[in-house]
Design an enzyme around this catalytic site. Structure first.
Site: not given
Length: 149
Positions: A78-80
């Site tokens: 989950q890069f966000t």
């Protein structure tokens, strides 16, 4: 690294309508990687998260660990989690690690789960995924390696 750990009754991740990972009771872990993260920090984060005592005991206290309840783990990249929303309305993701480092540490985190006795279910790094969960509690904890140094 950042992990958003949610205590769940069940969780799954799908890609193009096909379930690729699914668990019953346990942890849904959304995992983000920052540019300065290292394998040592990854190991430390896995140990901390998987050892959390947040499941209810016979006295209705959060006192049991994932291991105590025989729980499972679902890990989704989950890069966000490194979104910067300080300017304007469109998030910037410059605080997230590049794909090469992020994927390597995501894979290491999965290996650390395995080493600690939890064969992880997981999504696919970089894929567009749909995540479903039934939260238990709800109990959601944010763990950040900056707090573990």
């Amino acid at each position: 690294m950042r992990a958003v750990v949610t205590r769940v009754n069940s969780a799954s991740v799908s890609i193009d309508g096909t379930v690729v990972g699914e668990i019953g009771r346990g942890f849904l872990i959304l995992l983000g990687v920052a540019p300065g993260d290292t394998p040592a920090l990854c190991k430390k984060l896995a140990e901390k998260v998987l050892g959390l005592r947040v499941f209810r005991d016979e006295n209705d206290k959060m006192n049991l660990s994932l291991s105590d309840i025989g729980g499972s783990v679902l890990v989704v990249s989950q890069f966000t989690l490194y979104a910067d929303i300080s300017h304007g309305r469109r998030p910037s993701f410059v605080g997230a690690a590049g794909a090469e480092l992020a994927n390597a540490l995501y894979e290491q985190f999965l290996a650390e789960c395995e080493r600690l006795g939890f064969a992880p279910q997981h999504g696919e790094f970089g894929a567009y995924m749909q995540v479903s969960s039934e939260n238990d509690g709800p109990v959601t904890i944010i763990a950040d390696t900056n707090d573990l140094k």
